[in-house]
Structure formats: C-alpha cells, structure tokens
Design an enzyme around this catalytic site. Structure first.
Site, PDB file in Angstrom:
ATOM      1  N   GLN A  85       5.182   2.758  -0.409  1.00 22.54           N
ATOM      2  CA  GLN A  85       6.905   2.658  -0.228  1.00 22.54           C
ATOM      3  C   GLN A  85       7.290   3.889   0.179  1.00 22.54           C
ATOM      4  O   GLN A  85       7.036   5.109  -0.477  1.00 22.54           O
ATOM      5  CB  GLN A  85       7.043   2.193  -1.631  1.00 22.54           C
ATOM      6  CG  GLN A  85       8.551   2.051  -1.599  1.00 22.54           C
ATOM      7  CD  GLN A  85       9.171   0.909  -2.648  1.00 22.54           C
ATOM      8  OE1 GLN A  85       8.312   0.675  -3.458  1.00 22.54           O
ATOM      9  NE2 GLN A  85      10.586   0.721  -2.758  1.00 22.54           N
ATOM     10  N   VAL A 105       0.595  -1.105   0.052  1.00 21.06           N
ATOM     11  CA  VAL A 105      -0.008  -0.117  -0.013  1.00 21.06           C
ATOM     12  C   VAL A 105       0.964   1.150   0.024  1.00 21.06           C
ATOM     13  O   VAL A 105       0.332   2.430  -0.197  1.00 21.06           O
ATOM     14  CB  VAL A 105      -1.084   0.063   1.071  1.00 21.06           C
ATOM     15  CG1 VAL A 105      -2.064  -1.172   1.087  1.00 21.06           C
ATOM     16  CG2 VAL A 105      -0.353  -0.226   2.435  1.00 21.06           C
ATOM     17  N   ASP A 118       8.840  16.326  13.574  1.00 21.85           N
ATOM     18  CA  ASP A 118       8.768  16.405  12.237  1.00 21.85           C
ATOM     19  C   ASP A 118       7.278  16.442  11.604  1.00 21.85           C
ATOM     20  O   ASP A 118       7.053  15.509  10.821  1.00 21.85           O
ATOM     21  CB  ASP A 118       9.440  15.236  11.655  1.00 21.85           C
ATOM     22  CG  ASP A 118      10.010  15.161  10.336  1.00 21.85           C
ATOM     23  OD1 ASP A 118       9.963  16.282   9.891  1.00 21.85           O
ATOM     24  OD2 ASP A 118      10.431  14.032   9.718  1.00 21.85           O
TER      25      ASP A 118
END
Ligand SMILES: Nc1ncnc2c1ncn2[C@@H]1O[C@H](COP(=O)(O)OP(=O)(O)OP(=O)(O)O)[C@@H](O)[C@H]1O
Length: 518
Positions: free
Chosen positions: A25, A23, A144
């Site tokens: 990468q 789903v 982040d």
C-alpha cells in the site's frame, strides 16, 4: 488520508483476473496479487490508484494516467517493471503489472550499515542497464530514482518502478529538451534542479544513481538536500567531494572514486552512462549473476542480503536504547506535511490491506513443507525460514532464506494479545507516537462488536516525526499467523524507509520479551 480506499469505494471487476491478497500500500494506491482465470499459475500484481485521493492531494486524474502511459512505453526491459494492462473506472485507475515477488529494495537496506558490497554492485549494474535502456532507447528520464521506487522480482532482480515524475527528454528528431521544474526527492535530487534555470533531466538520473549507491554502501543518505543550506552538502562541495569522515569512511577507496565521479555537482563534468558502463564496478560480475547481470543464484543473493540485516535484542543494546532520546529531540528540519493530531486507536482491517501475511504461504511452497500434518510443526518451519525471523538471530548463518514479497519489518510473538497490546502501546507512547490509552480494551470491544472470536488483522496507525524532523507514517498490523503466533508487521506509508526500519528496530528492542526467536 484514507486507511482503506476499498472501504470507501468498491473495487472494479477486472475481466479475466481473479484478485487475491494485498501485497502493498502506498499513499494513493494499494496493490493486490491476482491470477489469470484461464491460468491460475500466472500471477500478476494489480495496482488500484484511488483517483479521489489523488485529486485531494493535488494530483489530477490526467497526471495519474500519464504515469502509466509513460511506463508502458518503456516496459520492455528486465530491470523495468512491466505494465501489462490498465483502465480507468469511476474511482480507480487500475494497472496490471508484472508481480515483483521479491518486495521492496528499501526493506533490505540496514540503516547505518547498507548492503553487502557485491549486492550493491549487482544493483548498481542493473540500475545502469535500466537507465541505458530508458535514456538511450526510449528518451525518457525517470527523475525519481530512490530505493522506495525499486522493487525486486522473486530472483532478486531489480525492477525500476513508479514513473510518476518521468519525462520524455528526447524529441523524435533526437534533440534534447531541457527541463526547468523542481521535481524529485530532496536527498536524491541533483543540485542543478534546485539552482539552475534549466537542466538536462537524464543527467539528474545519473546523480540520483550516485546517491543510491551511497545509500546501499552506507545505509544513510549523504545529505538531506543538495544545497549549501545543508551542512553535509556544504562540506562536500567546499572540499570538492574529498571528504573521508562520517558515512564516507564506510566506503572503500575503489567505490569512493566511482561515487565522486557520479556526485559531480557540475553536470558537464559528471560521468556519463557510457563511461559508467566501462567502470570496473560495472564490468566485473557478482558471484550470483550471469554475464548479462541477471541473478542466477537467488539463494546466494538472499544470503548476502540477510548477512547485513540484524536486529540486536542484547542487554547492552537495550540499555543504550533506553538512554537514547533521539526520537524525542527537536527536529532540525521541518516537514512540509504537518503531523496530524489525532490519536491512533486500534482498528479492524477487514480488507487486510496492511497485512502481507498471505505471502507467507510462499514460504510453505518454496520450502516444500506443505505435506506436514502437524500444524505446530508447519508454522514453526515456516516462521524459521522467514528472513524476518532470521534477522533476530545471533551469529546465524542464513540458510534456507529466500527473497519474498513479505516485508522484513515484522516479528512473530507467541504471547497473548493481553500482553502484546499493552507493551506495544507503552513503547509507542514512550517514543512520542500518539496512541490511545487501553488498546487491549479496544481489542476486546472490537471482538464484542463483531461478535467474532477472531478480529484479526487489526491495525494501529503510526504518525510521527523521525529524528531529522521529517514526517513518518504507516501502521502496525497484528495478524494471526497460521494456527500459531501473532505476526506484528510495521508497514511504512510515507517518509524515509531507513527511518522506518530504525523505528521498527527500536520498538522491537523495547518489546523484546514479546518476540519469538527460534
Ligand atoms: N508490481 C508489484 N509487485 C509487488 N508489489 C508491488 C508492486 N507494485 C507495488 N507493490 C507494493 O505496493 C507498495 C505501494 O505501491 P506504490 O509505491 O506504487 O504505491 P503509491 O501509492 O504509488 O506509492 P507512493 O506512496 O510512493 O505514492 C510498494 O511499496 C510495494 O511494496
């Protein structure tokens, strides 16, 4: 960097789980859907972090594992991606997590436009809820926060992910530890990270949240880096945040007031989480959310999301695009990652790691069209309810669309590969992306070599610089959808997701004759 980690190292077997389709990468990992052997209805996501690739890029195994350890400590909140289990094998760290069935948030932000204001408010509120839990209950700063690290569940609720830079700022005795390292993504980074000797990491999360709101409302970042070397940031700080031109003009007065309170360069004067929770943008409810801020009308939310996503294929836009040489302009910033000089060829993607076609079958289930016997009827109905198809339609009132893991940077084509590949090749090269001459011939060779009628999916690697000079990479994957069209998806690997969608829109426009628009 390897295209298919699994081609190099076989995947570990995970007890009690049956692995399904890929789903997503990233640079170091890929993510597969999986279900419980005992209960196939229970779907989870398993991330396989390829440890040799991490080490090659300066990230130790210990650091990779630390990310999961910290995320597991704070997995008990609706808006934080839950870690279920994890383990380390020879080449992989695998992490079983809750499935984010709504895909990536960045995929749903229209460059230069942003998202609907109520959608922005809804995600602002959910992000504040996630941060409240993270900072006040767990003593952890994420460090982040950016659209790339935000996933959605199938109802559209926000799931904060990627704890690779997170740190424990609160000690057990309740005192705060100061940070001094330079971490984060430059456009979202608080200025004190670059300029102060030490700083409070939780305050820097609040700043990033302000940049994220700005991106949601405008479809662009306010600056490239929070330093006076950056023209936009310098203008902002010299005017004490009182700028109204450029992207700032897209923000209404009420939200401008909020963004300015958050983007306060002096961390001591920056608004706190407690103050944000009293702000009217937090206290008022979006029409698709319940009183706790959870989405209770995914259909309405998906319609609102889709209302801002549009790819124009008009003649005017086409002419403008041909005249625009933005992509070929000299960069204003230099990326730290050098562009690799290899020329992209067509490859067979035997593990399907870049294709998210499988998730299209959700369309079948959710639109209740499963009983259709005629396969033409089946694929047209499925393709029509796909948000990706609807973004090409002029004046469409989105209906029947729903949030799915399937990406939006894709189009369907009914043309033959002998038309698709030469046009893609020509367009990519015109945009300065190195691609081998004769992609269709490569396709025929692949078919010959594999002695197969069908070699799908095939991919073309894309490595380029965006218009600001930053490295942008991913692939264009071509798969056969059902018995019908070819689906051409643009899967970002690294670089600015807004720039990736800009690239996708440009290729779509230049290849408009290929695109199937119902
Ligand atoms: N729990 C999940 N459910 C569904 N999809 C997911 C999930 N986790 C990740 N993904 C998908 O996989 C993609 C890659 O995952 P992720 O960003 O975590 O990989 P990474 O290699 O750590 O990334 P990076 O390149 O940022 O280092 C995401 O963009 C998303 O599309």
């Amino acid at each position: 960097m390897s295209t298919n980690f699994s081609q190099r190292s076989p995947l570990p077997k995970i007890k009690d789980l049956i692995l399904g389709d890929t789903v997503g990468q990233g640079s170091f990992a890929f993510v597969k859907a999986a279900c419980l052997e005992s209960n196939p209805e229970k779907v989870v996501a398993v991330k396989f972090v390829h440890l040799p690739t991490c080490v090659k890029h300066g990230l130790s195994e210990k650091e990779a594992i630390q990310e999961v350890v910290i995320q597991s400590k704070c997995s008990d909140h609706l808006n934080i991606l839950k870690v279920i289990d994890c383990n380390v094998t020879k080449n992989f760290l695998w992490i079983a997590m809750e499935m984010a069935g709504g895909g990536d948030l960045f995929d749903k932000i229209e460059p230069d436009v942003g998202v609907d204001t109520e959608v922005a408010q809804f995600y602002f509120k959910q992000l504040i809820n996630a941060l409240t839990y993270l900072h006040e209950k767990c003593g952890i700063a994420h460090r982040d926060i950016k659209p790339e690290n935000i996933l959605l569940d199938s109802d559209g609720n926000l799931k904060l992910a990627d704890f690779g830079l997170a740190s424990q700022f609160m000690r057990k005795d309740g005192t705060k530890r100061l940070s001094s390292d330079t971490r984060g993504s430059l456009p979202y980074m608080a200025p004190e990270i670059l300029h102060a000797r030490n700083y409070h990491a939780d305050c820097t999360d609040i700043w990033s949240c302000g940049v994220l709101v700005f991106v949601l409302l405008t479809g662009e970042t306010p600056w490239e880096l929070p330093s006076n070397d950056d023209v936009q940031f310098r203008e902002f700080s010299e005017n004490s945040g009182n700028i109204v031109g450029g992207p700032w003009s897209k923000i209404s007065l009420a939200q401008l007031n909020l963004v300015r309170k958050i983007l306060q360069p002096d961390p001591k004067k920056r608004v706190t989480l407690g103050e944000l929770r009293n702000h009217v943008w937090y206290t008022s409810l979006a029409p698709f959310s319940d009183k706790n801020g959870r989405c209770n009308n995914p259909q309405l939310l998906s319609q609102k999301l889709l209302s801002k996503l549009h790819v124009s294929l008009s003649d005017d836009e086409y002419t403008r695009c041909i005249k625009d040489d933005h992509w070929l302009r000299k960069p204003t910033h230099t990326s730290t990652q050098p562009i690799q000089s290899e020329i992209a060829d067509l490859r067979r993607d035997s593990f399907g790691t870049s294709s998210r076609l499988a998730t299209q079958y959700e369309l079948l289930e959710q639109s209740n069209l499963g009983q259709a016997s005629n396969s033409d009827y089946e694929w047209t109905q499925q393709v029509h309810v796909d948000m990706a198809t609807q973004q090409f339609q002029v004046n469409s009132t989105p209906e029947g669309a729903f949030i799915s893991t399937s990406i939006l940077t894709k189009f369907y084509s009914l043309q033959d590969m002998s038309s698709i590949l030469p046009m893609l090749e020509h367009t990519l090269r015109a945009l300065g992306i190195p691609v081998k001459i004769g992609l269709y011939e490569s396709f025929l060779e692949l078919k010959d070599a594999h002695k197969l009628e069908d070699v799908f999916p095939v991919t073309i690697q894309v490595k380029t610089m965006d218009r600001k000079g930053w490295f942008l990479s991913g692939n264009v994957s071509l798969s056969k959808a059902y018995e019908g069209p070819v689906v051409i998806s643009f899967n970002r690997r690294s670089g600015d997701p807004l720039e990736w969608r800009r690239l996708f829109k440009k290729v779509s426009l230049l290849c408009r004759d290929l695109i199937y628009v119902p």
